[in-house]
Design an enzyme around this catalytic site. Structure first.
Site, PDB file in Angstrom:
ATOM      1  N   CYS A 135       7.202  -3.425 -15.361  1.00  0.00           N
ATOM      2  CA  CYS A 135       7.396  -3.590 -14.786  1.00  0.00           C
ATOM      3  C   CYS A 135       7.131  -2.311 -13.156  1.00  0.00           C
ATOM      4  CB  CYS A 135       8.525  -2.312 -15.110  1.00  0.00           C
ATOM      5  SG  CYS A 135       9.394  -2.549 -16.839  1.00  0.00           S
ATOM      6  N   HIS A 276      11.402   3.500 -11.344  1.00  0.00           N
ATOM      7  CA  HIS A 276      11.513   2.325 -12.733  1.00  0.00           C
ATOM      8  C   HIS A 276      12.889   3.457 -13.213  1.00  0.00           C
ATOM      9  CE1 HIS A 276      11.777  -0.100 -14.631  1.00  0.00           C
ATOM     10  NE2 HIS A 276      10.922   0.502 -16.007  1.00  0.00           N
ATOM     11  N   ASN A 306      17.280  -1.826 -17.146  1.00  0.00           N
ATOM     12  CA  ASN A 306      16.578  -2.266 -16.802  1.00  0.00           C
ATOM     13  C   ASN A 306      16.082  -3.461 -15.978  1.00  0.00           C
ATOM     14  OD1 ASN A 306      13.829  -1.794 -16.631  1.00  0.00           O
ATOM     15  ND2 ASN A 306      13.547  -1.030 -18.949  1.00  0.00           N
TER      16      ASN A 306
END
Ligand code: COA
Length: 349
Positions: A135, A276, A306
């Site tokens: 990520c 994020h 996500n």
């Protein structure tokens, strides 16, 4: 310039005094998501779960999913996002000196997504490489591109973060599959004579002592001690949700604080926290810790879930196109993910 925070490692850094002879500006942004939606109602039909549980625990309402029948994957999404960023910047692809793609779900390992993306947008023989930092891919990419430009090695660099997470989901596992979706975000970075612009402080870290909390096994030898390898788990993301949650809440806040310290700034000095999107509760914990108003910490997890390396660039593009990110402002990009990795990039826009 202020001294670095006493607990900061060499990976936490403000720009050294007198160093930058070249500034870096964000010339344009772009993003791409597939059209196909995967809603909480879809999960209610597939699994023992509920819209209420998912919204309360994660903030997610729907995600986007690549359609393999249409040939969609991380390469095609990355290409679209970078093309849009180049159009937005009004920069010809032939002017790119480098293309960097953060992804852990490339179409193939060789060639890298970045090589194919560079070719597809028309970047000639620009340097191209992928970053495997989960990520953190986009935020690592911003820091690397900034350094390449400031050093004089390159003038124009396309940075993309993209993941095709739905290709690595086990849709019988309600603990993990409800979290992830597909997206790409991109920015075109360019040298400028205004040396005040670009990264003013950053951090890039990794600690593999926690690797087994979030991993993507490709063979039965990849499983950590104590886990029973099965064929069904191969190429499907494995996650210890509670451990990652605890790591994330602490790391996010500490990372923000250390980056602010490196730059000698207070939380309220920063105009945008572009983070994020892993769980709305993790974002809310950071917002509360620093007393930030809602408009300073952008949240779009409800629409996309996500999206791993895609999320930070996607947030940036939405803010950018809404005219909310303006020259002279301070924007702090923050991410954490598998590895475990964590990274920040504080920009004078
Ligand atoms: N629907 C309904 N119930 C669910 C569920 C779902 N989709 N997923 C898990 N549950 C159940 C569990 O089985 C458990 O039930 P039990 O008590 O009967 O065993 C209960 O809900 C609580 O599970 P728990 O794992 O403690 O939930 P949680 O509050 O920690 O939330 C996550 C789970 C995954 C949302 C949360 O841990 C999280 O967000 N972690 C971080 C993940 C992350 O950010 N990963 C990516 C990093 S880049």
């Amino acid at each position: 310039m202020t001294a670095r925070h006493p607990h900061a490692s060499r990976a936490d850094a403000a720009m050294p005094p007198g160093a930058p002879a070249i500034g870096v500006r964000i010339a344009g942004c772009g993003s791409a998501v597939p059209d196909t939606r995967l809603t909480n109602a879809d999960f209610e039909r597939m699994l023992d779960t509920s819209d209420e549980w998912i919204v309360q625990r994660t903030g997610i309402r729907e995600r986007r999913r690549c359609d393999p029948a249409k040939g969609e994957n991380s390469r095609t999404l990355s290409t679209l996002a970078l093309r849009r960023a180049l159009e937005n910047a009004r920069i010809d692809a032939g002017e790119l000196d480098g293309v960097i793609v953060g992804t852990v779900t490339p179409e193939m390992l060789c060639p890298s997504n970045s090589c194919r993306v560079a070719a597809a947008v028309g970047a000639g023989t620009a340097a191209a490489f992928d970053i495997s930092a989960a990520c953190c891919g986009f935020v690592y990419g911003l820091n690397i591109a900034n350094a390449l430009i400031r050093s004089g090695s390159m003038r124009t660099v396309g940075v993309v973060g993209c993941d095709h997470m739905t290709s690595v989901m086990d849709y019988t596992d309600r603990r993990v599959s409800i979290l992830f979706g597909d997206a790409a975000g991109a920015a075109v970075l360019r040298a400028t004579d205004d040396t005040s612009r670009g990264v003013v402080a950053h951090a890039m870290h990794a600690d593999a002592t926690g690797w087994a909390d979030l991993y993507l096994p490709r063979s039965k030898a990849d499983f950590p001690p104590g886990e029973t390898p099965t064929d069904e788990k191969l190429n499907r993301l494995q996650m210890n949700g509670q451990a990652v949650f605890k790591f994330a809440v602490k790391t996010f806040g500490d990372l923000i604080q250390r980056t602010l310290d490196s730059a000698g700034l207070k939380a309220e000095d920063v105009d945008h926290y572009i983070c994020h999107q892993s769980n709305a509760r993790i974002l809310e914990a950071s917002r509360e810790r620093f007393g930030l108003p809602e408009e300073k910490l952008y949240v779009n997890i409800q629409n996309y879930g996500n999206t791993s390396a895609g999320s930070v660039g996607l947030c940036l593009d939405e803010l950018w196109r809404a005219g909310r990110v303006r020259e002279g402002q301070l924007a702090l990009f923050v991410a954490f993910g598998g590895g475990l990795t964590w990274s920040s990039s504080l920009w004078r826009i």
